[in-house]
Design a protein around this motif. Structure first.
Motif, short mmCIF file in Angstrom:
data_model
loop_
_atom_site.label_atom_id
_atom_site.label_comp_id
_atom_site.label_asym_id
_atom_site.label_seq_id
_atom_site.Cartn_x
_atom_site.Cartn_y
_atom_site.Cartn_z
N VAL A 1 0.86 -1.18 0.00
CA VAL A 1 0.00 0.00 0.00
C VAL A 1 0.90 1.23 0.00
CG1 VAL A 1 -1.75 1.31 1.25
CG2 VAL A 1 -1.85 -1.19 1.22
N THR A 2 0.82 2.06 -1.04
CA THR A 2 1.64 3.27 -1.12
C THR A 2 0.79 4.43 -1.64
OG1 THR A 2 2.36 2.85 -3.40
CG2 THR A 2 3.69 1.89 -1.63
N ARG A 3 1.31 5.61 -1.46
CA ARG A 3 0.60 6.79 -1.94
C ARG A 3 0.94 7.09 -3.40
NH1 ARG A 3 -0.49 12.40 1.25
NH2 ARG A 3 -1.13 13.67 -0.52
N ALA A 4 2.19 6.86 -3.79
CA ALA A 4 2.62 7.11 -5.16
C ALA A 4 3.72 6.12 -5.51
CB ALA A 4 3.11 8.55 -5.34
N ALA A 5 3.95 5.94 -6.80
CA ALA A 5 4.97 4.99 -7.26
C ALA A 5 5.74 5.59 -8.42
CB ALA A 5 4.33 3.66 -7.67
N GLY A 6 6.97 5.14 -8.57
CA GLY A 6 7.81 5.59 -9.68
C GLY A 6 9.18 4.97 -9.54
N THR A 7 10.14 5.53 -10.22
CA THR A 7 11.53 5.08 -10.12
C THR A 7 12.45 6.30 -10.14
OG1 THR A 7 11.70 4.81 -12.52
CG2 THR A 7 11.10 2.85 -11.23
N VAL A 8 13.67 6.08 -9.69
CA VAL A 8 14.70 7.11 -9.75
C VAL A 8 15.65 6.75 -10.88
CG1 VAL A 8 16.51 8.33 -8.50
CG2 VAL A 8 14.53 7.45 -7.27
N ALA A 9 15.75 7.62 -11.87
CA ALA A 9 16.67 7.40 -12.99
C ALA A 9 18.04 7.95 -12.61
CB ALA A 9 16.16 8.08 -14.25
N LEU A 10 19.04 7.09 -12.61
CA LEU A 10 20.39 7.47 -12.21
C LEU A 10 21.34 7.25 -13.38
CD1 LEU A 10 20.51 5.77 -8.69
CD2 LEU A 10 20.08 8.18 -9.20
N PRO A 11 21.95 8.28 -13.90
CA PRO A 11 22.90 8.11 -15.00
C PRO A 11 24.18 7.44 -14.53
CG PRO A 11 22.88 10.39 -14.27
CD PRO A 11 21.78 9.69 -13.53
N ASP A 12 24.96 6.92 -15.45
CA ASP A 12 26.23 6.29 -15.11
C ASP A 12 27.15 7.29 -14.41
OD1 ASP A 12 25.37 3.97 -16.27
OD2 ASP A 12 26.37 4.34 -18.20
N GLY A 13 27.85 6.79 -13.39
CA GLY A 13 28.81 7.62 -12.68
C GLY A 13 28.21 8.61 -11.72
N VAL A 14 26.90 8.49 -11.44
CA VAL A 14 26.25 9.51 -10.60
C VAL A 14 26.79 9.46 -9.17
CG1 VAL A 14 24.31 8.02 -9.95
CG2 VAL A 14 24.02 10.49 -9.96
N LEU A 15 27.16 8.28 -8.69
CA LEU A 15 27.65 8.19 -7.32
C LEU A 15 28.95 8.97 -7.17
CD1 LEU A 15 27.55 7.08 -4.45
CD2 LEU A 15 28.63 4.99 -5.28
N GLU A 16 29.90 8.74 -8.06
CA GLU A 16 31.18 9.44 -7.99
C GLU A 16 31.01 10.94 -8.18
OE1 GLU A 16 30.49 6.84 -9.84
OE2 GLU A 16 31.60 5.25 -8.79
N ARG A 17 30.19 11.34 -9.17
CA ARG A 17 29.99 12.78 -9.40
C ARG A 17 29.24 13.42 -8.24
NH1 ARG A 17 26.80 14.12 -13.43
NH2 ARG A 17 25.95 12.06 -13.88
N GLY A 18 28.31 12.66 -7.65
CA GLY A 18 27.61 13.19 -6.49
C GLY A 18 28.53 13.39 -5.30
N GLN A 19 29.44 12.44 -5.07
CA GLN A 19 30.38 12.57 -3.97
C GLN A 19 31.30 13.76 -4.18
OE1 GLN A 19 32.03 8.63 -4.19
NE2 GLN A 19 30.71 7.82 -2.59
N ALA A 20 31.73 13.96 -5.43
CA ALA A 20 32.59 15.11 -5.73
C ALA A 20 31.84 16.42 -5.53
CB ALA A 20 33.11 15.00 -7.16
N LEU A 21 30.57 16.45 -5.92
CA LEU A 21 29.77 17.66 -5.76
C LEU A 21 29.55 17.97 -4.28
CD1 LEU A 21 28.20 19.90 -7.17
CD2 LEU A 21 26.22 18.37 -7.28
N VAL A 22 29.32 16.95 -3.48
CA VAL A 22 29.16 17.16 -2.04
C VAL A 22 30.44 17.74 -1.45
CG1 VAL A 22 28.88 16.00 0.18
CG2 VAL A 22 27.39 15.39 -1.72
N ALA A 23 31.58 17.17 -1.82
CA ALA A 23 32.85 17.67 -1.30
C ALA A 23 33.08 19.12 -1.70
CB ALA A 23 33.99 16.79 -1.81
#
Length: 909
Positions: A222-244
């Motif tokens: 039972v949920t209120r809404a459904a979908g997915t998160v689209a993550l491009p290649d390398g998003v983890l590394e680029r995200g970590q760099a952006l956070v830093a």
């Protein structure tokens, strides 16, 4: 739900995920409501840089209390309709700490008659866990279940349906881990999973379907809404760099936004007696009725305090008073840029922009009239701020205050959190500001920073901080504490303390001891392993090897009642160890990676590693290092004693059950010989449970090498030299093997051990670990391939080694399998600390036996080449030992430097 909490908003606004989406390409794919329910932020996390920020959860984004409670209540009503009124009354609702404790409670409200429990990361003295589980992607992962009523989670007629509530359903791992753990203890026919949003991939959806079929239960969602998160290649590394990059230019905590800090006033709530502060220990329908009756009075007390006439007192913990406070102007500083404005968090009820249109004008007129007539006015914009897991009590205080004040004030609700998130002051980012302050509830995992988001600069005229009494500590009132941080951003701070509910404690027969850690006990770092042992370093326990052997074989003493003398290895033998380590480091790293990945795949993402001291302990440390290196996991690791013929340390098992779910415990050892330890552990666990000990421990062992074919979980079945078998305490954290003697170890004590500090100059424990860990990256691809093959293979134990030992025992006239020690590791132990008779070596065995031949030469022991041996070698202990009989011909120990003792208690015969 009220009319204002159900109205739809149609004004075009900036989505609070734009900033992340534009820079990293992250996108929410699904219905339009996803963008209204969720924003995006970034955080430091080795597995997932992005964070879905809910606009209706009341955690990171201040929201109307009626909207937050209404979101959960509506989901609860849907579950009630799904189950029917009769089944809904028999259900139990379980919420997840920390973000979903309030949501789960609101869902239980919507079911009306269901009791509620939430997981917790706060151990409570005297309350033994009824279970636990792990959350792999969370900042803090260990969940405990601490119901006062131990039958609350039982299945059958008492609670036929378990309703599990989380804020988001991203992969399903957390819920599957929970259901698997609880289903093993209390099977039931039906589960309902509830979340605000379902963001699973198609593969994760299929996995839930397969899991339901596997356990033979119905699982509804039972949920209120459904979908997915689209993550491009390398998003983890680029995200970590952006956070830093952003953290380098952003202050850790928002600077003050008012010229003079607000005064802090304590308001007495008169919380109803006997009503828990939340669902940590369970919350029943009777508790709900009592709380509902008391809410209007408690809201009135807060309202009076906001008007300046609180039936309380000024805070007496060091906050300075201010006479005429400088209040934030009527919309707050830069109101249009407030985190509660223009972030796309609406279409989900009466939120910011609807309130702007319908009420701001009325409020301004009321305020002007009040000022013209000289009346004291209540603050126009009020935040009720909860505390980490304490979400429901402040939420309900907020709904009551919102209803009481009506158009006179705008009431918002959010809570503090232990989760670090990057703050960016941009309308298209979900976390605009961040307050940082120290933890103030003496957390079990030690001190650390805590956070309040979107509070600074939000234009709040007053903040009502609601904490439980456990968290009302000097750290809360410190100059850098939460109250001081809040006082820098508002005109008034109220402190409301809810009494922490403590169940009647379960009396243990004795206070359980605590684990020992380095550097006080062992040369390992304190986070590498906790030793479930007592320190006997000052007790004289050593005896010469020949004297011990005679006493053991004559029946005059048990091997675990004394220790052999710890001698230094000869220079030649030390050089052999160094060469063996360099040669086999990659091979060991492959085995470490393979067994660790197998454990993670089959025993859940956050197992509790419990190594069998001491040969298993270096392996446990390496497995922990692999999990951290490859997956960012900090797995708990302890070392425990098991003694052949005496069983496992029952006090240590009780300690583990009091701090972790027994089902999460994975026993770890270095290698298998003939499988005696496997059988010993299974028998010991069975005896422990039969004697009334906590149930749920799995006796299966994970080992680095399984040449005997005795276990299912292993890194390899090759019989090769593991260099840690060459030495003793100097490769095992300078810890002796374990000791069990009645005059030293009482019924509620851990087994004993010694820390040989005097051998520090010869210690290579961390050198061994570092050398192997340095090869992790080199073998990663091989480990992935090997793990896939193992998981698909038939790994049932063959017990080939046990059959070979029985045959050898008869062929050589020994007639005692305990004197036959198969495999390189066990043969090494025979030569190091027992009185060896002869060594059997497989014809053609290569470099793995060089150290065996050297030791045999030093001790005058013959090496016999044989065929058809399933092991590289087998060590035979002298079957009829009397003092002075050492080798096969009865010769004494050969001259030369003696070598160090080795092994752990269970390895002795």
């Amino acid at each position: 739900m009220s009319e204002r909490a159900t109205r739809e908003e149609t004004v075009n606004v900036v989505w609070s995920g734009n900033w992340v989406a534009e820079r990293l390409g992250v996108a929410l794919e699904g219905g339009d409501e996803l963008g209204d329910l969720l924003g995006l932020a970034l955080r430091r996390n080795p597995k997932r840089a992005h964070l879905l920020v809910s606009n209706v959860l009341g955690k990171h984004v201040p929201q109307l209390p009626s909207v937050v409670h209404g979101a959960g209540y509506e989901l609860g009503e849907r579950v009630r309709a799904l189950l029917g009124p009769q089944e809904a009354r028999r259900a139990v609702v379980l919420g997840y700490a920390e973000t979903a404790t309030g949501l789960g409670h609101a869902v239980a409200d919507g079911l009306r008659d269901a009791p509620y429990l939430h997981s917790t990361r706060r151990p409570v003295a005297g309350v033994a866990p009824a279970g636990g589980f792990e959350e792999s992607h969370s900042h803090a992962t260990s969940h405990l279940l601490l119901p006062e009523d131990r039958d609350l989670l039982a299945g059958g007629g008492r609670a036929s349906t378990l309703v599990l509530v989380d804020d988001e359903f991203s992969t399903g791992n957390t819920v599957l881990n929970t259901v698997r753990a609880l289903h093993a203890l209390h099977p039931r026919e039906r589960y309902v999973i509830v979340a605000l949003v379902d963001m699973r991939s198609p593969a994760d959806r299929d996995r839930l379907t397969a899991f339901a079929a596997e356990i033979g239960a119905r699982v509804d969602l039972v949920t209120r809404a459904a979908g997915t998160v689209a993550l491009p290649d390398g998003v983890l590394e680029r995200g970590q760099a952006l956070v830093a990059e952003q953290e380098a230019r952003t202050p850790a905590s928002a600077p003050p936004s008012v010229p003079v800090p607000a005064h802090v006033t304590r308001v007495a709530l008169d919380w109803p007696a006997g009503v828990p502060d939340g669902g940590r220990h369970g919350f029943t329908p009777d508790h709900r009725t009592a709380l509902e009756a008391a809410l209007p009075t408690m809201a009135e007390r807060i309202a009076v305090a906001l008007d300046g006439g609180a039936p309380g007192r000024d805070d007496d913990h060091g906050q300075s008073a201010h006479g005429d406070r400088d209040r934030i102007p009527a919309g707050g500083p830069d109101r249009d840029r407030s985190p509660a404005r223009g972030q796309g968090q609406n279409r989900v009820g009466d939120q910011d922009r609807v309130r702007d249109q319908d009420r701001v004008g009325d409020q301004d007129r009321v305020r002007d009239q009040d000022q013209d007539q000289g009346r004291v006015r209540a603050p126009r914009r009020v935040l009720v701020l909860g505390f980490e897991e304490l979400m429901y009590a402040p939420l309900r205080l907020g709904t009551a205050l919102e209803e009481l004040l009506g158009a006179r004030a705008e009431v918002r609700y959010s809570t503090t959190t232990r989760s670090p998130v990057l703050a960016v002051d941009d309308p298209g980012y979900a976390i605009r500001t961040r307050l940082v302050f120290p933890a103030h509830d003496d957390p079990a995992d030690g001190p650390g920073d805590r956070y309040a988001y979107n509070v600074a600069g939000a234009g709040f005229d007053a903040v009502v901080a609601v904490v439980d009494s456990t968290a009302d500590t000097p750290a809360l009132h410190a100059p850098d504490g939460l109250l001081a941080r809040l006082a820098e951003h508002t005109g008034q701070v109220l402190l409301a303390v809810v009494p922490s509910y403590t169940p009647t404690p379960v009396q243990e027969p004795a206070v359980l001891p605590e684990p020992l850690r380095g550097p006080d006990f062992s040369s390992y770092a304190p986070d590498e392993v906790g030793w479930l042992l007592q320190d006997l370093s000052d007790t004289e326990l050593e005896a010469p090897t020949e004297e011990r052997e005679e006493a053991i074989q004559s029946g005059g003493a048990h091997y675990a009642e004394s220790l052999p003398v710890e001698y230094q290895p000869s220079p030649a033998y030390q050089a052999l160890f160094t060469a063996a380590l360099e040669t086999s480091a990659a091979r060991i790293a492959r085995a470490v990676g393979t067994v660790t990945e197998t454990v993670l795949a089959e025993r859940g993402p956050r197992p509790v590693l419990v190594s069998l001291a001491r040969a298993g302990t270096p392996v446990g440390v390496l497995m922990r290092r692999w999990a951290r290196h490859r997956h960012g996991l900090d797995l708990p690791h302890y070392a425990i004693s098991i003694v052949r013929g005496r069983g496992i340390d029952a006090t240590a098992l009780r300690w583990l059950a009091a701090h972790h779910d027994p089902a999460d415990v994975v026993f770890v050892d270095g290698w298998t010989g003939k499988g005696a330890i496997t059988r010993e552990l299974a028998a010991a666990i069975e005896a422990f449970e039969a004697s009334g000990g906590p149930a749920g421990f799995d006796p299966e062992i994970a080992v680095l090498a399984d040449p005997g074919g005795c276990v299912r979980t292993y890194g390899t079945r090759d019989d090769f030299l593991i260099p840690s078998a060459c030495l003793n305490s100097t490769v095992s954290g300078l810890i002796s093997r374990t000791v069990l003697r009645a005059d030293l170890v009482g019924p509620d004590d851990f087994h004993g051990g010694k820390f040989y500090r005097e051998l520090a100059a010869s210690d290579v424990s961390n050198h061994f670990l570092d050398t192997v860990a340095a090869r992790f990256d080199d073998v990663a691809a091989e480990v992935d391939d090997a793990t896939k093959e193992l998981l698909a293979a038939d790994r049932a134990p063959t017990w080939e080694g046990w059959a070979a030992v029985e045959r050898i025992s008869e062929e050589y006239g020994i007639h005692d399998v305990n004197l036959v020690k198969p495999g390189v590791g066990e043969t090494t132990r025979v030569l190091l600390r027992r009185v060896p008779w002869k060594i059997l070596a497989r014809r053609g065995a290569g470099p793995d036996l060089e150290h065996i031949r050297l030791l045999a030469e030093q001790r005058g022991v013959p090496v016999e080449e044989v065929d058809d041996l399933p092991y590289s070698c087998v060590g035979l202990i002298h079957p009829r030992f009397t003092r002075g009989a050492t080798g096969a011909d009865g010769r004494a120990v050969a001259g030369g430097s003696p070598v160090a003792d080795g092994g752990e208690a269970v390895r002795e015969a």
